[in-house]
Design a protein around this motif. Structure first.
Motif, short mmCIF file in Angstrom:
data_model
loop_
_atom_site.label_atom_id
_atom_site.label_comp_id
_atom_site.label_asym_id
_atom_site.label_seq_id
_atom_site.Cartn_x
_atom_site.Cartn_y
_atom_site.Cartn_z
N VAL A 255 35.87 -33.39 -119.21
CA VAL A 255 35.81 -34.80 -119.61
C VAL A 255 34.63 -35.00 -120.56
O VAL A 255 33.50 -34.63 -120.25
CB VAL A 255 35.68 -35.72 -118.38
N VAL A 256 34.92 -35.60 -121.70
CA VAL A 256 33.92 -35.90 -122.72
C VAL A 256 33.85 -37.43 -122.86
O VAL A 256 34.84 -38.07 -123.17
CB VAL A 256 34.29 -35.27 -124.08
N ARG A 257 32.68 -37.98 -122.60
CA ARG A 257 32.53 -39.42 -122.68
C ARG A 257 32.24 -39.85 -124.12
O ARG A 257 31.28 -39.38 -124.75
CB ARG A 257 31.38 -39.88 -121.77
N ALA A 258 33.09 -40.73 -124.64
CA ALA A 258 32.91 -41.18 -126.02
C ALA A 258 31.55 -41.83 -126.20
O ALA A 258 31.11 -42.63 -125.35
CB ALA A 258 34.03 -42.16 -126.39
N ASP A 259 30.87 -41.50 -127.27
CA ASP A 259 29.57 -42.07 -127.64
C ASP A 259 28.46 -41.75 -126.64
O ASP A 259 27.41 -42.38 -126.66
CB ASP A 259 29.67 -43.60 -127.81
N ARG A 260 28.71 -40.77 -125.75
CA ARG A 260 27.67 -40.41 -124.79
C ARG A 260 27.45 -38.91 -124.73
O ARG A 260 26.31 -38.44 -124.76
CB ARG A 260 27.99 -40.97 -123.40
N THR A 261 28.53 -38.13 -124.62
CA THR A 261 28.39 -36.69 -124.50
C THR A 261 27.98 -36.09 -125.84
O THR A 261 28.69 -36.25 -126.84
CB THR A 261 29.71 -36.05 -124.03
N GLY A 262 26.87 -35.40 -125.87
CA GLY A 262 26.40 -34.78 -127.11
C GLY A 262 27.09 -33.46 -127.37
O GLY A 262 27.55 -32.78 -126.45
N GLU A 263 27.15 -33.08 -128.63
CA GLU A 263 27.82 -31.83 -129.00
C GLU A 263 27.14 -30.63 -128.37
O GLU A 263 27.81 -29.71 -127.89
CB GLU A 263 27.86 -31.69 -130.52
#
Length: 303
Positions: A255-263
């Motif tokens: 799960v990748v949180r939009a505008d929160r999880t950094g690359e």
């Protein structure tokens, strides 16, 4: 699935008795004379033979030895989860799309029937997604879902569903005499069971890394060929069990949180989860513009 009973030995005298419809038909139509079926002596009358039971779902399922639980649907609705039997919504349609490739891969069997749901950091929505995925999978007519709380440091599955906690994964791993089937909670949502995390232990990572964990998951899958395990993992960059569980899963949903999880965090998390052969990304928390909404507009549903 059982076939019609073959010829069975009679325990009283060791002779064979008739139990096959094929054999009775052979006698009735004279096939015995052609030597196709060996003659039967002292056969029971046709009316005395019990009818073979039809295969059904109950016959396929393992003998359930856990406990029952009632999911608090009002709690799920308030928290924005998918509700069983609800009208189509944007969220339910999204998870219908998400689960389809997972089901296609799971059809090949083995570890592919174990799906890990993970994230890089806490608060990115992996438990929300794990529960919704399990609810969506449970809506399938030929699937049995076991939702496993693998976030053993901070378990949240049981509380979110409003179930009563009890023995779970760590208890079954720590005690060889504890059968994992007895730890399952069969919910009132059809096709959905829950395996709690169990009592907290300092050696939780070591227990999860043991050969017993792999055997336990294999046992759960073998008990019912329709079962799919959905494991809610700890965040990969916050707790070590995530990488251990990844090695036991055939598929992973990260799960990748939009505008929160950094690359950088995402790349590091994928490295830690690299033991899983099929990682996939799920973008969570996306806000669509009114003119670009998916699914909801087609069903006439307001976002």
């Amino acid at each position: 699935m059982s076939k019609h009973d073959p010829i069975h030995p009679d325990p009283a005298n060791g002779r064979r008795r008739a139990g096959s419809l094929v054999e009775r038909a052979a006698r009735a139509y004279g096939f015995e004379a052609a030597g196709r079926v060996p003659p039967l002596r002292d056969a029971e009358p046709l009316a005395a033979a019990p009818a073979a039971p039809l295969p059904n779902e109950r016959a396929l399922a393992p003998l359930f030895r856990g406990r029952a639980g009632t999911v608090q649907r009002a709690r799920l609705a308030e928290a924005g989860f998918i509700l069983p039997g609800q009208a189509p919504s944007a969220l339910s349609e999204e998870f219908r799309v998400i689960k389809r490739p997972l089901l296609t891969a799971a059809a090949d069997g083995g570890a592919l029937r174990t799906i890990l749901v993970a994230s890089a950091r806490p608060d990115e929505g992996k438990t929300f997604c794990a529960i919704n995925l399990a609810l969506s999978l449970a809506a399938e007519t030929e699937i049995e879902v076991v939702l496993v709380d693998g976030d053993v440091a901070k378990p949240d599955i049981v509380a979110t569903l409003g179930l009563e906690d009890g023995p779970g994964l760590l208890d079954a791993l720590a005690d060889p005499g504890c059968a994992v089937e007895t730890c399952l909670i069969r919910t009132d949502i059809p096709h959905l069971s829950v395996l709690p995390a169990g009592a907290a232990r300092h050696e939780a990572t070591e227990l999860l890394a043991s050969a017993r964990t792999r055997a336990l998951f294999e046992t759960l899958r073998a008990q019912d060929p329709r079962r799919i395990l959905v494991i809610d993992s700890p965040p990969a960059l916050a707790a070590s069990p995530a990488g251990v569980l990844a090695a036991l899963a055939g598929q992973a949903v990260v799960v990748v949180r939009a505008d929160r999880t950094g690359e950088a965090d995402l790349r590091h998390a994928l490295e830690l989860l690299s033991a899983c052969p099929r990682p996939q990304l799920l973008l969570n928390g996306v806000e669509f513009r009114p003119g670009a909404r998916r699914f909801a507009g087609y069903y006439g549903i307001e976002a």
